[in-house]
Design an enzyme around this catalytic site. Structure first.
Site, short mmCIF file in Angstrom:
data_model
loop_
_atom_site.label_atom_id
_atom_site.label_comp_id
_atom_site.label_asym_id
_atom_site.label_seq_id
_atom_site.Cartn_x
_atom_site.Cartn_y
_atom_site.Cartn_z
N ARG A 59 0.84 -1.12 -0.07
CA ARG A 59 0.04 0.07 -0.08
C ARG A 59 0.69 1.13 0.12
NH1 ARG A 59 -2.75 -4.10 2.00
NH2 ARG A 59 -0.72 -4.73 2.71
N THR A 60 1.90 1.22 1.00
CA THR A 60 2.49 2.86 1.01
C THR A 60 3.42 2.93 0.00
OG1 THR A 60 2.70 1.95 3.39
CG2 THR A 60 3.82 3.59 2.62
N LYS A 87 25.67 -5.59 -0.80
CA LYS A 87 27.34 -5.42 -0.69
C LYS A 87 27.99 -4.77 0.30
CE LYS A 87 26.74 -5.66 -5.89
NZ LYS A 87 26.89 -4.77 -7.00
N ARG A 109 11.35 3.70 3.80
CA ARG A 109 10.77 2.87 4.60
C ARG A 109 12.22 1.83 5.16
NH1 ARG A 109 5.60 -1.19 4.79
NH2 ARG A 109 4.91 0.78 5.56
N HIS A 137 4.66 5.79 11.75
CA HIS A 137 4.24 5.63 10.29
C HIS A 137 3.21 6.87 10.26
CE1 HIS A 137 3.05 3.93 6.48
NE2 HIS A 137 2.82 2.80 6.76
N1 CP Z 1 -0.42 -0.11 5.78
C1 CP Z 1 0.94 -0.54 5.31
O1 CP Z 1 1.98 0.21 5.76
O2 CP Z 1 0.96 -1.29 4.33
P1 CP Z 1 2.25 -1.84 3.62
O3 CP Z 1 3.10 -2.36 4.73
O4 CP Z 1 1.47 -2.64 2.44
O5 CP Z 1 2.56 -0.34 2.92
#
Ligand code: CP
Length: 312
Positions: A59-60, A87, A109, A137
């Site tokens: 999603r993100t 590496k 992320r 998040h």
């Molecule tokens: N909600 C969320 O962060 O989903 P993903 O891990 O798929 O990005």
């Protein structure tokens, strides 16, 4: 106020209620834009954004990429699995190499809490945290707040129960900060082993009985059990977890009022919620995903605007 107080989006903890209000209002405008036949605006033309994902995401990652493309930014995607990180290259070296290709903003992320804060201190670029370990998040919390406000018309005074694996959840922490700044009441509910000891110091109600939590709340945000972050067993079995903390239609129908059901995804159907609940009219799970694009457009747009202002 028409600009953010922050130069990066590292966590909701650093933002003000005015920042959140500005992001949600800007997102509402972008939501209108992306529902038009021509979904693209030129706001970030000539801005290059790198999406650095050192951890899995559906999603993100897609949502940020779509948001960037809707704003006409140039986009490069980096996945740790296919990179020279394998590496032995450091995070700062990796990012500086990417930035030397004239990248303006970085969406990252990373499995390590604080990785985005570290990056913001060490490189000259605008950083947006797309999830750092069990820390924060922020864009998930913003899209959750947007979705609650869209559904109920208000955030102040709304009662939100966050249910499940609070201990390992970056979504829980960012939601607590965001909802409280906007005047909502927050309860966390889960097995005692998955509730961090410090949690009550954040001003949330703490509950281990799911039915009590559901009877209290207007909105239940159901979290996935984060098996990948668990080094030991926190409950006897998934079956027993579901028996105590899984939401099914029978439980929902036994409540005095209709509770709005949310989930950040990915869902484990039949564990934290049944398929019937996930797909019921009470669920706004897919609205959350849809709203994620508009919210991320707002974050990118406002941070790019701040970057221009800082250049003077
Ligand atoms: N909600 C969320 O962060 O989903 P993903 O891990 O798929 O990005």
């Amino acid at each position: 106020m028409s600009q953010l107080s922050v130069n990066h989006l590292l966590g909701i903890k650093d933002t003000t209620a005015d920042d959140i209000e500005l992001i949600l209002n800007t997102a509402a405008q972008f939501k209108e834009v992306i529902n038009r036949p021509i979904k693209k605006v030129p706001s970030l033309r000539d801005i290059t954004i790198a999406n650095l994902f050192f951890e899995n995401s559906t999603r993100t990652r897609l949502s940020f990429e779509l948001a960037e493309k809707r704003l006409s930014a140039d986009v490069v995607n980096f996945s740790a699995a296919q990179s020279s990180v394998k590496k032995g290259e450091t995070l700062v070296d990796t990012v500086n190499n990417i930035l030397s290709m004239k990248v303006d903003m970085v969406v990252m992320r990373h499995p390590n809490p604080g990785a985005c804060v570290f990056l913001a201190k060490n490189i000259d670029s605008t950083i947006i945290n797309a999830g750092d370990g069990a820390h924060e998040h922020p864009t998930q919390a913003l899209l959750d707040a947007f979705s609650i406000r869209e559904k109920l018309g208000i955030l102040a005074g709304v009662r939100v129960a966050i249910v499940g694996d609070i201990l390992h959840s970056r979504v829980a922490l960012s939601n607590i900060f965001c909802l409280q700044k906007m005047g909502a009441e927050v309860m966390v509910c889960g097995p005692a082993t998955l509730l961090p000891k410090y949690i009550s110091t954040l001003g949330v109600k703490v509950e281990t009985n799911l039915k009590t939590a559901l009877a209290w709340c207007d909105v239940a945000n159901m979290l996935r059990v984060q098996h990948e972050r668990q080094d030991i067993k926190y409950f006897p079995s998934v079956r027993e977890y579901t028996m105590q903390y899984g939401v099914n239609m029978e439980l929902l129908n036994s409540l005095p009022k209709q509770v709005v059901i949310m989930h950040p995804g990915p869902i484990n159907r039949g564990v934290e919620i049944t398929t019937e609940v996930a797909d019921s009219p009470q669920s706004i799970i897919l609205n959350q995903v849809e709203n994620g694009v508009a919210v991320r457009m707002a974050v990118l747009y406002l941070l790019a605007q701040k970057r221009e202002l800082n250049k003077g």
